[in-house]
Design an enzyme around this catalytic site. Structure first.
Site, mmCIF file in Angstrom:
data_model
loop_
_atom_site.group_PDB
_atom_site.id
_atom_site.type_symbol
_atom_site.label_atom_id
_atom_site.label_comp_id
_atom_site.label_asym_id
_atom_site.label_seq_id
_atom_site.Cartn_x
_atom_site.Cartn_y
_atom_site.Cartn_z
ATOM 1 C CG ASN A 229 -0.214 -0.086 2.516
ATOM 2 O OD1 ASN A 229 0.516 0.829 2.867
ATOM 3 N ND2 ASN A 229 -0.367 -1.196 3.243
ATOM 4 C CG ASP A 298 -6.517 -5.306 6.563
ATOM 5 O OD1 ASP A 298 -5.877 -5.320 7.630
ATOM 6 O OD2 ASP A 298 -7.192 -4.333 6.192
ATOM 7 C CE LYS A 308 8.462 -12.384 -14.256
ATOM 8 N NZ LYS A 308 8.854 -12.147 -15.607
ATOM 9 C CG PHE A 343 -2.669 5.406 13.537
ATOM 10 C CD1 PHE A 343 -1.726 5.163 14.527
ATOM 11 C CD2 PHE A 343 -2.691 6.654 12.926
ATOM 12 C CE1 PHE A 343 -0.824 6.147 14.900
ATOM 13 C CE2 PHE A 343 -1.787 7.642 13.295
ATOM 14 C CZ PHE A 343 -0.851 7.396 14.287
ATOM 15 C CE LYS A 357 -10.931 -0.007 11.711
ATOM 16 N NZ LYS A 357 -10.296 0.734 10.637
ATOM 17 C CE LYS A 361 -8.206 -3.505 14.895
ATOM 18 N NZ LYS A 361 -7.170 -3.467 13.858
HETATM 19 N N1 CTP Z 1 -3.428 -3.310 12.235
HETATM 20 C C1 CTP Z 1 -2.573 -4.309 12.635
HETATM 21 N N2 CTP Z 1 -2.546 -5.498 11.987
HETATM 22 C C2 CTP Z 1 -3.357 -5.707 10.924
HETATM 23 C C3 CTP Z 1 -4.235 -4.693 10.495
HETATM 24 C C4 CTP Z 1 -4.247 -3.496 11.177
HETATM 25 O O1 CTP Z 1 -1.835 -4.114 13.609
HETATM 26 N N3 CTP Z 1 -3.300 -6.866 10.300
HETATM 27 C C5 CTP Z 1 -3.464 -2.055 13.001
HETATM 28 C C6 CTP Z 1 -2.986 -0.825 12.257
HETATM 29 O O2 CTP Z 1 -1.595 -0.627 12.457
HETATM 30 C C7 CTP Z 1 -3.815 0.275 12.891
HETATM 31 C C8 CTP Z 1 -5.108 -0.420 13.284
HETATM 32 O O3 CTP Z 1 -4.804 -1.812 13.307
HETATM 33 O O4 CTP Z 1 -3.237 0.741 14.088
HETATM 34 C C9 CTP Z 1 -6.283 -0.209 12.380
HETATM 35 O O5 CTP Z 1 -5.939 -0.464 11.061
HETATM 36 P P1 CTP Z 1 -7.010 -0.241 9.922
HETATM 37 O O6 CTP Z 1 -6.410 -0.674 8.620
HETATM 38 O O7 CTP Z 1 -7.595 1.137 10.024
HETATM 39 O O8 CTP Z 1 -8.187 -1.215 10.387
HETATM 40 P P2 CTP Z 1 -8.430 -2.732 10.253
HETATM 41 O O9 CTP Z 1 -8.426 -3.346 11.596
HETATM 42 O O10 CTP Z 1 -7.513 -3.322 9.238
HETATM 43 O O11 CTP Z 1 -9.948 -2.732 9.741
HETATM 44 P P3 CTP Z 1 -10.520 -2.170 8.332
HETATM 45 O O12 CTP Z 1 -9.405 -2.320 7.315
HETATM 46 O O13 CTP Z 1 -11.687 -3.066 8.103
HETATM 47 O O14 CTP Z 1 -10.906 -0.743 8.513
#
Ligand code: CTP
Length: 436
Positions: A229, A298, A308, A343, A357, A361
């Site tokens: 990303n 995610d 490859k 975050f 969240k 969490k």
């Molecule tokens: N985070 C993490 N590990 C993951 C996904 C997210 O530690 N596999 C942490 C990020 O570093 C951030 C927080 O979770 O502090 C929220 O990340 P975000 O991408 O906003 O949320 P998600 O939990 O992934 O949910 P969604 O993508 O559905 O909004």
């Protein structure tokens, strides 16, 4: 404070800067005279304003004799030489310093009440503001005072936390005015480099070992391709830089980043979500604060190819599986001392998703940003965030700020949470997050 505790004038830059010293009605008001002398020795010109109550603790004449200037208590008083003193006074200074600051003055500042000279001066002031609170421990810990301090921080006011110790009322606890030499040092730091927010705070994180994740993760498809990303690592690195400047020991677990990490911090590289989880699990046992600023993928490819992948004319389907949620895993296995901050990057329903969240969490605080706004989110030098905390119903919406200043505001919240009793598990036990 001993007289040689004040830095000698030639040891400091001869700033000649103008400080407005506001003295309010606490028992510690007499210590403001030491603050005044310390600032003068550093080359500052100090003018004093007092509240009516402060004049019952120490006479204006003391400050008049020390400063050589008229001391303003009531700008309507016939002996006041300036008919619009609250405007001229507040706009011809480089710093407004309140020492000691009572619970009452903090409440008035937080609510914009301007019913005397000092409060009107605060409202009309364009210079940075530093307050050194002093009060009874119960008043200091009262939710109303905590709320007012949060509001002042959100308004950009800098706060020198009081010391813990024996109070004038015979009780022990936090609330005693910080030592005059520390107040002078903090004031000089703000005057010295007012453009550098790192210099606006004292070493209020020196007892913390802060672990921060930063950047993007990279999930391999084959030896040359990956899923990732836009995260640059800027926000995580800004947090590390700010925490370091405030005295913390900092470790960053960094994924893929496009900017350099700051000096003076330990960097552990962990490119994928699985490697980041492993590094964090190892490092967090020795940490007191965890901040999850990384944009962790995610999903990852269920079976990455060792070779490859070859092109064909057929539709190609990648099978993805969820990655572990690092943040939820940390808060689910947290030790008592650990503060956990996350975050939430959102494109719609910011507060609803962020609150969800925060609870799911089991976090102490969450930094929510709407990534669709100009000047917010990925790969930008600025950010526009809203802070939510476990113990606060009202969110704090910060304006557009540099990522470094945003980092300082987040760390101000860490300092506040550290002094607030934790009730971890208030939202139930943390679950592994669903992927997105
Ligand atoms: N985070 C993490 N590990 C993951 C996904 C997210 O530690 N596999 C942490 C990020 O570093 C951030 C927080 O979770 O502090 C929220 O990340 P975000 O991408 O906003 O949320 P998600 O939990 O992934 O949910 P969604 O993508 O559905 O909004």
């Amino acid at each position: 404070m001993s007289s040689n505790a004040i830095p000698p004038q030639d040891a400091l830059s001869s700033s000649g800067q103008r400080v407005a010293l506001g003295v309010t009605g606490g028992i510690a008001a007499y210590k403001a005279a030491e603050v005044l002398r310390g600032l003068q020795r550093a080359g500052c010109r100090v003018r004093v304003a007092m509240t009516e109550h402060a004049t019952r603790m120490i006479a204006p004449l003391t400050f008049r004799a020390l400063s050589g200037e008229h001391v303003i208590v009531d700008d309507y008083a016939p002996d006041n030489p300036d008919p619009i003193a609250h405007i001229t006074f507040s706009q011809t200074v480089d710093l407004l310093l309140i020492a000691p600051a009572t619970a009452n003055i903090l409440a008035k500042f937080a609510h914009g009440i301007a019913d005397d000279f000092l409060t009107s001066t605060y409202l009309a002031c364009t210079a940075p503001v530093l307050v050194a609170p002093a009060m009874n421990t119960i008043m200091w810990q009262h939710p109303a005072t905590r709320r007012n301090l949060s509001q002042l921080r959100a308004d950009g006011v800098h706060i020198i936390e009081p010391d813990a110790g024996e109070m004038a009322c015979g009780t022990f606890g936090p609330g005693r005015l910080s030592e005059p030499e520390r107040i002078v040092t903090a004031a000089l730091a703000m005057l010295g480099e007012t453009n550098n927010p790192a210099n606006w705070r004292e070493l209020d994180l020196k007892a913390e070992r802060i672990l921060i994740t930063a950047g993007a993760t990279r999930e391999e498809i084959d030896p040359v391709r990956f899923i990732s990303n836009r995260s640059s690592g800027r926000m995580g690195f800004a947090l590390a830089e700010a925490a370091r400047a405030r005295g913390a020991e900092v470790t960053i677990v960094a994924g893929i980043t496009s900017v350099e990490p700051p000096a003076g911090v330990r960097v552990v590289r962990a490119p994928s979500a699985a490697e980041m989880l492993e590094a964090v699990t190892h490092e967090v046992t020795n940490s007191t604060v965890f901040i999850g600023a990384a944009a962790v993928a995610d999903y990852r490819v269920a079976s990455p190819s060792a070779h490859k992948l070859k092109k064909s004319n057929q539709i190609f389907t990648l099978v993805l599986e969820p990655t572990p949620d690092i943040l939820a895993s940390v808060s689910g296995a947290r030790h008592d001392e650990l503060l956990v901050i996350g975050f939430a990057a959102e494109s719609d329903d910011l507060l609803k998703h962020a609150r969800e969240k925060l609870a799911r969490k089991n976090l102490d605080a969450i930094v929510a940003n709407d990534i669709t706004r100009d000047g917010a989110g990925f790969d930008s030098a600025t950010n526009i965030v809203t802070l939510l905390a476990r113990d606060r119903t009202e969110p704090i919406a910060l304006p557009k700020l540099s990522k470094l200043e945003t980092a300082h505001r987040i760390l101000d919240e860490v300092v506040r949470l550290r002094s607030t009793p934790a009730e971890h598990g208030a939202f139930g036990s943390a679950k592994t997050s669903h992927p997105a």
